[in-house]
Design a protein around this motif. Structure first.
Motif, PDB file in Angstrom:
ATOM      1  N   PHE A  52       0.762  -1.288  -0.064  1.00 14.61           N
ATOM      2  CA  PHE A  52      -0.029  -0.130   0.096  1.00 14.61           C
ATOM      3  C   PHE A  52       0.886   1.287  -0.103  1.00 14.61           C
ATOM      4  O   PHE A  52       0.405   2.303  -0.471  1.00 14.61           O
ATOM      5  N   LEU A  53       2.036   1.139   0.424  1.00 10.32           N
ATOM      6  CA  LEU A  53       3.211   2.138   0.250  1.00 10.32           C
ATOM      7  C   LEU A  53       3.383   2.702  -1.023  1.00 10.32           C
ATOM      8  O   LEU A  53       3.696   1.852  -1.815  1.00 10.32           O
ATOM      9  N   ILE A  54       3.215   4.088  -1.224  1.00 13.41           N
ATOM     10  CA  ILE A  54       3.640   4.717  -2.545  1.00 13.41           C
ATOM     11  C   ILE A  54       4.821   5.514  -2.397  1.00 13.41           C
ATOM     12  O   ILE A  54       4.845   6.395  -1.431  1.00 13.41           O
ATOM     13  N   LYS A  55       5.613   5.388  -3.224  1.00 12.23           N
ATOM     14  CA  LYS A  55       6.967   6.201  -3.040  1.00 12.23           C
ATOM     15  C   LYS A  55       7.054   7.498  -3.280  1.00 12.23           C
ATOM     16  O   LYS A  55       6.334   7.894  -4.419  1.00 12.23           O
ATOM     17  N   SER A  56       7.589   8.408  -2.761  1.00 12.57           N
ATOM     18  CA  SER A  56       7.407   9.780  -2.711  1.00 12.57           C
ATOM     19  C   SER A  56       8.736  10.412  -2.232  1.00 12.57           C
ATOM     20  O   SER A  56       9.528   9.765  -1.501  1.00 12.57           O
ATOM     21  N   GLU A  57       9.022  11.605  -2.814  1.00 10.12           N
ATOM     22  CA  GLU A  57      10.233  12.347  -2.020  1.00 10.12           C
ATOM     23  C   GLU A  57      10.064  13.873  -2.145  1.00 10.12           C
ATOM     24  O   GLU A  57       9.374  14.366  -3.085  1.00 10.12           O
ATOM     25  N   CYS A  58      10.844  14.638  -1.246  1.00 13.17           N
ATOM     26  CA  CYS A  58      10.878  16.024  -1.619  1.00 13.17           C
ATOM     27  C   CYS A  58      12.345  16.391  -1.604  1.00 13.17           C
ATOM     28  O   CYS A  58      12.845  16.878  -0.562  1.00 13.17           O
ATOM     29  N   PRO A  59      13.025  16.438  -2.944  1.00 13.78           N
ATOM     30  CA  PRO A  59      14.345  16.933  -3.101  1.00 13.78           C
ATOM     31  C   PRO A  59      14.461  18.335  -3.031  1.00 13.78           C
ATOM     32  O   PRO A  59      13.537  19.008  -3.015  1.00 13.78           O
ATOM     33  N   ARG A  60      15.722  18.601  -2.601  1.00 17.18           N
ATOM     34  CA  ARG A  60      16.229  20.187  -2.654  1.00 17.18           C
ATOM     35  C   ARG A  60      16.911  20.688  -3.479  1.00 17.18           C
ATOM     36  O   ARG A  60      17.682  19.926  -4.208  1.00 17.18           O
ATOM     37  N   PHE A  61      16.802  22.097  -3.997  1.00 17.85           N
ATOM     38  CA  PHE A  61      17.882  22.556  -4.773  1.00 17.85           C
ATOM     39  C   PHE A  61      18.748  23.062  -3.689  1.00 17.85           C
ATOM     40  O   PHE A  61      18.813  23.094  -2.565  1.00 17.85           O
ATOM     41  N   ALA A  62      19.846  23.336  -4.485  1.00 21.98           N
ATOM     42  CA  ALA A  62      21.173  23.800  -3.577  1.00 21.98           C
ATOM     43  C   ALA A  62      20.758  25.120  -2.712  1.00 21.98           C
ATOM     44  O   ALA A  62      21.414  25.415  -1.801  1.00 21.98           O
ATOM     45  N   SER A  63      19.862  25.686  -3.130  1.00 19.10           N
ATOM     46  CA  SER A  63      19.396  27.379  -2.533  1.00 19.10           C
ATOM     47  C   SER A  63      18.388  26.901  -1.327  1.00 19.10           C
ATOM     48  O   SER A  63      18.162  27.682  -0.764  1.00 19.10           O
ATOM     49  N   GLY A  64      17.987  25.554  -1.377  1.00 20.95           N
ATOM     50  CA  GLY A  64      17.214  25.022  -0.142  1.00 20.95           C
ATOM     51  C   GLY A  64      15.696  25.194  -0.708  1.00 20.95           C
ATOM     52  O   GLY A  64      14.841  24.564   0.121  1.00 20.95           O
ATOM     53  N   ASP A  65      15.184  25.586  -1.910  1.00 24.42           N
ATOM     54  CA  ASP A  65      14.016  25.420  -2.464  1.00 24.42           C
ATOM     55  C   ASP A  65      13.807  23.972  -2.608  1.00 24.42           C
ATOM     56  O   ASP A  65      14.668  23.085  -2.893  1.00 24.42           O
ATOM     57  N   GLY A  66      12.571  23.480  -2.410  1.00 25.66           N
ATOM     58  CA  GLY A  66      12.196  21.966  -2.367  1.00 25.66           C
ATOM     59  C   GLY A  66      10.862  21.785  -3.424  1.00 25.66           C
ATOM     60  O   GLY A  66      10.260  22.795  -3.882  1.00 25.66           O
TER      61      GLY A  66
END
Length: 388
Positions: A52-66
């Motif tokens: 039931f788990l769906i893969k996800s992520e919240c990567p960041r740019f080098a400036s800190g934006d995500g």
């Protein structure tokens, strides 16, 4: 109408769901997500051993934006997003420096994943055990009201249900009266762990007592005293309201109200152990009054000032047991301590998800009175913990 129990929910094996079930565990809740997925998969669903788990992520740019990314389709699904906003072990790189994630960062990632869903899910539910901004739940003078505004943001983004555990003040739900809000207290899981871990426990009015560490925790301790059939004591925090230290008025003294604790094991419950100073002062005062073993429980044992003071209190015999849930991050050092015992709530959350997904009234699932009654009756008959 028959009573719906935890067992009936699991035995139903997620039959007749309102929509296909999907679970997303954010970065800080990966461990909890894996445990929940294990139970849901074990019970089965549209097919046996389904993930039931769906893969996800919240990567960041080098400036800190995500940004938020969901890596599988969630179209038409009943989506549950699990977030631990208190997990300070998570990090990201910003301007070539490693930065620890704060509750604000976790909350922003939660909103990013909701955005990434793009309105495609049939329903969005958020499980946030440690409620974001929960300690800033009321306004005095010119202050922000973080918890209320956060809930309103989630409501505006389309979230239909919030499930939290042992909120610092559950009245914060008044900020979103049209959204589902469930504040769950894992009483059964706590008492089960107490009976399993504390040897030779005699829960009688002559040998056992419940004590509230302050007036704010009186209701939860009153509940434990009532179901166990023992006396209740309470400490009153006398504060210096002319000063402000670390955002709060300092405590001058803890005044005890109640009957004698002499020779009795004492159970003390609160929602959070932050620095732990108040809890250790309460334990010390109880020992001065010749109490027996001190069993301390807090839903969120975060120990913001480290573990040294509790190590010393344990070695000095001031405290005997400290219990905390796995609803937020626990350091490996804490889990290795002889005096700490973990209350696992992952199976309970899986039951809640299963119930909501099948549109079963959650109140029947989260109410532990029937299970507690059977548990305590069995304990009373045998004199031993039913969960050994």
């Amino acid at each position: 109408m028959s009573m719906v129990t935890l067992e009936s929910v699991s035995s139903a094996k997620i039959r007749n769901p309102i929509a296909p079930l999907s679970v997303i565990a954010l970065e800080g809740a990966k461990e909890m997500g894996d445990r929940i997925n294990h139970y849901l998969s074990e019970w089965g669903g549209q097919q046996e051993n389904q993930e039931f788990l769906i893969k996800s992520e919240c990567p960041r740019f080098a400036s800190g934006d995500g940004k938020g990314l969901i890596k599988s389709s969630i179209r038409g699904s009943d989506l549950f997003i699990i977030a631990d906003v208190g997990n300070y072990s998570c990090t990201y790189e910003m301007f070539s420096q490693t930065t620890k994630m704060s509750p604000d960062d976790h909350f922003q990632d939660l909103k990013r994943i909701i955005q990434a869903a793009g309105g495609k899910a049939r329903r969005i539910n958020v499980i946030m055990p440690l409620l974001y901004g929960g300690r800033q739940h009321k306004r005095n003078y010119r202050e922000s009201l973080d918890a209320a505004v956060a809930l309103q943001e989630l409501e505006a983004m389309g979230v239909e249900n919030i499930i939290t555990f042992d909120a610092h003040d559950a009245r914060v739900c008044n900020a979103v009266p049209l959204m589902g809000f469930d504040n769950v207290i894992p009483s059964y899981q706590v008492l089960k762990t107490v009976f399993k871990k504390v040897a030779d426990l005699k829960v009688t009015p002559e040998r056992f007592m419940v004590c509230s560490p302050d007036e704010g925790a009186i209701n939860r301790n009153m509940y434990y005293a009532s179901v166990l059939g023992v006396e209740l004591g309470m400490f009153y925090k006398r504060r210096d309201y002319s000063k402000m230290v670390n955002g709060r008025n300092p405590i001058i003294a803890h005044e005890y109200l109640g009957n004698s604790v002499e020779g009795k094991d004492v159970f003390v419950s609160d929602d959070i152990i932050s620095s732990g100073e108040s809890m250790l002062e309460v334990a010390s005062e109880l020992k001065k009054r010749k109490a027996g073993r001190i069993i301390v429980y807090a839903t969120y044992s975060i120990f913001t000032s480290g573990l040294d003071t509790f190590d010393k209190a344990y070695s000095d015999g001031v405290i005997d047991y400290v219990l905390g849930t796995n609803l937020t991050y626990r350091t490996p050092q804490l889990l290795a301590r002889d005096w700490f015992y973990e209350v696992d709530v992952s199976k309970y959350i899986a039951h809640i998800i299963s119930a909501l997904n099948c549109d079963i009234p959650i109140g029947r699932v989260i109410d532990p009175r029937k299970k507690l009654k059977l548990f305590l009756e069995k304990y009373g008959m045998t004199g031993e913990s039913p969960c050994r």
